[in-house]
Each structure stands twice: as structure tokens, then as C-alpha cells.
Design a protein around this motif. Structure first.
Motif, PDB file in Angstrom:
ATOM      1  N   ALA A  56      97.163  35.270 -32.459  1.00  7.54           N
ATOM      2  CA  ALA A  56      97.735  34.046 -31.749  1.00  7.54           C
ATOM      3  C   ALA A  56      98.866  34.493 -30.585  1.00  7.54           C
ATOM      4  O   ALA A  56      99.361  35.383 -30.781  1.00  7.54           O
ATOM      5  CB  ALA A  56      98.539  33.258 -32.743  1.00  7.54           C
ATOM      6  N   GLU A  57      98.580  34.132 -29.426  1.00  8.62           N
ATOM      7  CA  GLU A  57      99.311  34.447 -28.199  1.00  8.62           C
ATOM      8  C   GLU A  57     100.330  33.436 -27.760  1.00  8.62           C
ATOM      9  O   GLU A  57     100.396  32.418 -28.440  1.00  8.62           O
ATOM     10  CB  GLU A  57      98.559  34.596 -26.965  1.00  8.62           C
ATOM     11  N   SER A  58     101.331  34.070 -27.370  1.00  5.00           N
ATOM     12  CA  SER A  58     102.580  33.141 -27.025  1.00  5.00           C
ATOM     13  C   SER A  58     103.266  33.577 -25.710  1.00  5.00           C
ATOM     14  O   SER A  58     102.937  34.847 -25.323  1.00  5.00           O
ATOM     15  CB  SER A  58     103.573  32.843 -28.096  1.00  5.00           C
TER      16      SER A  58
ATOM     17  N   VAL B  72     101.161  42.780 -30.452  1.00  6.09           N
ATOM     18  CA  VAL B  72     101.047  43.544 -29.046  1.00  6.09           C
ATOM     19  C   VAL B  72     101.664  42.730 -28.078  1.00  6.09           C
ATOM     20  O   VAL B  72     101.705  41.350 -27.957  1.00  6.09           O
ATOM     21  CB  VAL B  72      99.687  43.927 -28.828  1.00  6.09           C
ATOM     22  N   TYR B  73     102.272  43.398 -27.172  1.00  7.78           N
ATOM     23  CA  TYR B  73     103.169  42.542 -25.983  1.00  7.78           C
ATOM     24  C   TYR B  73     102.439  43.124 -24.675  1.00  7.78           C
ATOM     25  O   TYR B  73     102.050  44.214 -24.544  1.00  7.78           O
ATOM     26  CB  TYR B  73     104.594  43.252 -26.114  1.00  7.78           C
TER      27      TYR B  73
ATOM     28  N   LEU C  87     104.081  38.442 -22.525  1.00 10.25           N
ATOM     29  CA  LEU C  87     103.387  37.661 -23.546  1.00 10.25           C
ATOM     30  C   LEU C  87     103.551  38.542 -24.906  1.00 10.25           C
ATOM     31  O   LEU C  87     103.600  39.891 -24.963  1.00 10.25           O
ATOM     32  CB  LEU C  87     102.143  37.795 -22.992  1.00 10.25           C
ATOM     33  N   SER C  88     103.154  37.884 -26.154  1.00  2.00           N
ATOM     34  CA  SER C  88     103.264  38.382 -27.330  1.00  2.00           C
ATOM     35  C   SER C  88     102.059  37.739 -28.130  1.00  2.00           C
ATOM     36  O   SER C  88     101.485  36.838 -27.787  1.00  2.00           O
ATOM     37  CB  SER C  88     104.612  38.071 -27.995  1.00  2.00           C
ATOM     38  N   CYS C  89     101.386  38.686 -28.908  1.00  2.43           N
ATOM     39  CA  CYS C  89     100.591  38.543 -29.578  1.00  2.43           C
ATOM     40  C   CYS C  89     100.451  38.923 -31.371  1.00  2.43           C
ATOM     41  O   CYS C  89     100.884  40.256 -31.316  1.00  2.43           O
ATOM     42  CB  CYS C  89      99.173  39.026 -29.165  1.00  2.43           C
ATOM     43  N   ALA C  90     100.147  38.163 -32.029  1.00  2.00           N
ATOM     44  CA  ALA C  90     100.507  38.638 -33.489  1.00  2.00           C
ATOM     45  C   ALA C  90      99.140  38.594 -34.066  1.00  2.00           C
ATOM     46  O   ALA C  90      98.586  37.266 -34.065  1.00  2.00           O
ATOM     47  CB  ALA C  90     101.417  37.914 -34.184  1.00  2.00           C
ATOM     48  N   ALA C  91      98.698  39.462 -34.728  1.00  2.00           N
ATOM     49  CA  ALA C  91      97.342  39.351 -35.651  1.00  2.00           C
ATOM     50  C   ALA C  91      97.824  39.273 -37.010  1.00  2.00           C
ATOM     51  O   ALA C  91      98.792  39.825 -37.470  1.00  2.00           O
ATOM     52  CB  ALA C  91      96.490  40.531 -35.471  1.00  2.00           C
ATOM     53  N   SER C  92      97.052  38.378 -37.851  1.00  2.00           N
ATOM     54  CA  SER C  92      97.586  38.010 -39.222  1.00  2.00           C
ATOM     55  C   SER C  92      96.223  38.028 -40.374  1.00  2.00           C
ATOM     56  O   SER C  92      95.120  37.958 -39.675  1.00  2.00           O
ATOM     57  CB  SER C  92      98.191  36.796 -39.303  1.00  2.00           C
ATOM     58  N   GLY C  93      96.479  38.393 -41.258  1.00  2.60           N
ATOM     59  CA  GLY C  93      95.265  38.538 -42.155  1.00  2.60           C
ATOM     60  C   GLY C  93      95.659  39.473 -43.257  1.00  2.60           C
ATOM     61  O   GLY C  93      96.671  40.128 -43.114  1.00  2.60           O
ATOM     62  N   SER C  94      94.715  39.917 -44.006  1.00  2.00           N
ATOM     63  CA  SER C  94      94.870  40.911 -44.916  1.00  2.00           C
ATOM     64  C   SER C  94      94.492  42.061 -44.299  1.00  2.00           C
ATOM     65  O   SER C  94      93.698  43.056 -44.568  1.00  2.00           O
ATOM     66  CB  SER C  94      93.883  40.889 -46.298  1.00  2.00           C
TER      67      SER C  94
END
Length: 122
Positions: A5-7, A78-79, A20-27
Motif C-alpha cells: 500500500a502506497e501513500s 520503503v520511502y 511517498l511511503s509504501c508498506a508491505a504486509s502479510g506473514s
């Protein structure tokens, strides 16, 4: 399995800055490479910048010296700091997480976010 998800996109004047920011999620156990790509209207998607788990970076020639990519591996984030923005930087910016090691499956390659619009205009 991997959500990205980016923002941080928006409208900025030429010469301005955005982060910009981006977060990855999950196991997620680890992510080898995270990167930013962009796609302007009517053009193919292109690489902007990537960063490996070891901190090695690559940049498109068009953004060198203006954009800086960084990551927080502990947060799977990541930014992209974008300075001296130009109208030609206008595009949808996509985050990519590649070679993601999960707790439950082998590596997952090429997970993309939905993108965030960056518009540089006066």
C-alpha cells in the motif's frame, strides 16, 4: 499473501517536494528488493528507484540527484523523497516488493500496490 500500500501522493508545484511511503504486509520474513515505478498517461511503466535488503540503490537517470529511496526493513516499508519536482514527474507511482519470503510459502515475486497519483503543476 503480500499486500502493498502506497501513500503520500498529491499535487505539488514545480520545484516542490513530496515524500511517498509504501508498506508491505502479510506473514513476511524478509523482502529482498523494494522499489518505486511510475506510469505517466499513455506511457509504459518505468523504474524510478530500487533498494535491496543490503541497502544497494539504483535510480533512473531522470531522477538522479533529485529523488532518494530509503527503507525500514523492520517495518517492511520503503520511502521515496522527491525534491525539485518537475511537470514530467507527473505519474501514478507504484510500489513493488520483490522476492518476499513468507512464513508459510516459498518466495513471492513482484507484489504491486494500487499506486498513488503525483501531479506536478502550477
Amino acid at each position: 499473501q503480500v499486500q502493498v500500500a502506497e501513500s503520500g501522493g498529491g499535487l505539488v508545484q514545480p520545484g516542490g517536494s513530496l515524500r511517498l511511503s509504501c508498506a508491505a504486509s502479510g506473514s513476511i520474513v524478509s523482502i529482498e528488493t523494494m522499489g518505486w515505478y511510475r506510469q505517466a498517461l499513455g506511457k509504459p511503466r518505468e523504474l524510478v528507484a530500487t533498494i535491496t535488503s543490503g541497502g544497494s540503490t539504483t535510480y533512473a537517470d531522470s531522477v538522479k540527484g533529485r529523488f532518494t529511496i530509503s527503507r525500514d526493513s523492520a517495518k517492511n516499508t520503503v520511502y521515496l523523497q522527491m525534491n525539485s519536482l518537475k511537470p514530467e514527474d507527473t505519474a501514478v507511482y507504484y510500489c513493488n516488493a520483490d522476492r518476499v519470503k513468507l512464513t508459510t510459502t516459498p518466495f513471492v515475486f513482484g507484489s504491486w500496490g494500487q499506486g498513488t497519483q503525483v501531479t506536478v503543476s502550477s
